[in-house]
Every structure is written in structure tokens, then in C-alpha cells.
Design a protein around this motif. Structure first.
Motif, PDB file in Angstrom:
ATOM      1  N   CYS A 180      -4.650   1.343  -2.153  1.00  0.00           N
ATOM      2  CA  CYS A 180      -5.358   0.293  -2.570  1.00  0.00           C
ATOM      3  C   CYS A 180      -5.259  -0.997  -1.717  1.00  0.00           C
ATOM      4  CB  CYS A 180      -4.926  -0.424  -4.077  1.00  0.00           C
ATOM      5  SG  CYS A 180      -5.534   0.926  -5.362  1.00  0.00           S
ATOM      6  N   SER A 181      -3.964  -0.965  -0.815  1.00  0.00           N
ATOM      7  CA  SER A 181      -3.884  -2.102   0.045  1.00  0.00           C
ATOM      8  C   SER A 181      -4.681  -1.508   1.509  1.00  0.00           C
ATOM      9  CB  SER A 181      -2.411  -2.134   0.422  1.00  0.00           C
ATOM     10  OG  SER A 181      -1.909  -1.253   1.010  1.00  0.00           O
ATOM     11  N   PHE A 182      -5.191  -0.282   1.615  1.00  0.00           N
ATOM     12  CA  PHE A 182      -5.993  -0.115   2.624  1.00  0.00           C
ATOM     13  C   PHE A 182      -5.115   0.437   3.842  1.00  0.00           C
ATOM     14  CE2 PHE A 182      -9.019  -2.060   0.033  1.00  0.00           C
ATOM     15  CZ  PHE A 182      -9.932  -1.068  -0.216  1.00  0.00           C
ATOM     16  N   ALA A 183      -3.660   0.532   3.536  1.00  0.00           N
ATOM     17  CA  ALA A 183      -2.822   0.952   4.696  1.00  0.00           C
ATOM     18  C   ALA A 183      -3.108   2.369   5.118  1.00  0.00           C
ATOM     19  CB  ALA A 183      -1.221   0.465   4.207  1.00  0.00           C
ATOM     20  N   ARG A 184      -2.867   2.667   6.370  1.00  0.00           N
ATOM     21  CA  ARG A 184      -3.212   3.996   6.765  1.00  0.00           C
ATOM     22  C   ARG A 184      -2.143   4.349   7.622  1.00  0.00           C
ATOM     23  NH1 ARG A 184      -6.598   3.764   3.455  1.00  0.00           N
ATOM     24  NH2 ARG A 184      -8.936   3.839   3.572  1.00  0.00           N
TER      25      ARG A 184
END
Length: 171
Positions: free
Chosen positions: A116-120
Motif C-alpha cells: 500500500c505504500s508502493f515500496a518495491r
């Protein structure tokens, strides 16, 4: 095969693990995410430990990690006190030595390593989509080059009415 059976049993006996991750849609895509994040950075995990996470339920755990800065894309990653990933369905696997693209608030807070924080995790993609994300962010922040909403940067379908049918293929 045994691994699949064990996972199936685990999900059947522990219903909290079977819940799907539900995240807010970022209509403006990657550029909007960069705009609303005070800090965008590439970091390398240097250490990690499992800690209790009562915020997400009794008996739940989280992973707290320390990092070294690989590249500051926007803001100052020194304002991030560490990284955190929940044991829930939204948390990313934390691998020491791996690089992650993170979007953070800063102000001494932990940056989230979750969907949900779009960390990858940057080294997990065969098609190098994450590497292109970093390049697009770098060009947007330093040169003002608009980030196309045509490419599915965030791994979610574009919102209705986004005119993606008129988009040219990305190199």
C-alpha cells in the motif's frame, strides 16, 4: 507440493493470514505518488529484526529494518528513522542486502515496506520495471520530465477515463 499443502493448511487454520491487502488507488499514478511523498529514496537493507506489532492485532509481529542510503531521489532520507514491514498480507518480504524503492513521510518516522505504500524491492523484476521507475522519478524530480500515466507503474490498472488507449508504447 508439500509447501503448497502447508500454506493451504496455514491459511485454513489462521484466518487472519488469508485476508487480502486492500490499498487506495493513486489516480495520478507514479507522478502523483512522488508529488505527495516528501521523501523518495532507494535504500539497502543492512539489518532486520522481528518485533511485536500490537497495532495490527494481538500476537502479530512486524519486521523493523535498518538501511543504508543508495540514492536520495527526493527529500532527505536521513529523516527516516528506519523501515517497517508487517507480517500481514500487505507487508513485503525483507531481505538483508536488497535494495528497495521507498516513499516516506520522514519526520523521524518509519517508512513502510508494504504494497500500500508502493515500496518495491528493486532486484525482483525480470522486466526491470522498477529500474525504469527509478529512472522516471529521477528525471521528473531533477528535470521536470512528466511521468507518463500510460505505463502501469504502480502495478494496478489505470482508473476509468484515463485515456490509456491513446498512449504510445513505452521504450
Amino acid at each position: 507440493m508439500k509447501r503448497i499443502q502447508v500454506l493451504a493448511l496455514l491459511f485454513a487454520w489462521v484466518p487472519g493470514l488469508a485476508m487480502a491487502c486492500s490499498c487506495a488507488i493513486v489516480r495520478g499514478g507514479l507522478q502523483e505518488l512522488v508529488d505527495r511523498s516528501p521523501i523518495v529514496a532507494v535504500v539497502r537493507i543492512t539489518s532486520a529484526e522481528r518485533v511485536p506489532d500490537p497495532e495490527h492485532g494481538a500476537g502479530r509481529n512486524a519486521v523493523r529494518a535498518k538501511f543504508s542510503l543508495v540514492e536520495n531521489l527526493k527529500g532527505d532520507a536521513a529523516d527516516i528513522s528506519g523501515l517497517s514491514a508487517s507480517d500481514g498480507s500487505c507487508g513485503l518480504p525483507v531481505t538483508i542486502g536488497s535494495d528497495y524503492l521507498v516513499f516516506a513521510k520522514g519526520q523521524g518516522e518509519l517508512a513502510s515496506l508494504d504494497f500500500c505504500s508502493f515500496a518495491r524491492r528493486l532486484d525482483e523484476s525480470e522486466d526491470k520495471r522498477q529500474d525504469r521507475q527509478v529512472l522516471a522519478i529521477r528525471r521528473y524530480v531533477s528535470q521536470g520530465v512528466v511521468i507518463s500515466t500510460c505505463d502501469n507503474w504502480l502495478g494496478i490498472s489505470p482508473p476509468p477515463g484515463s485515456d490509456t488507449e491513446r498512449c504510445a508504447p513505452q521504450p
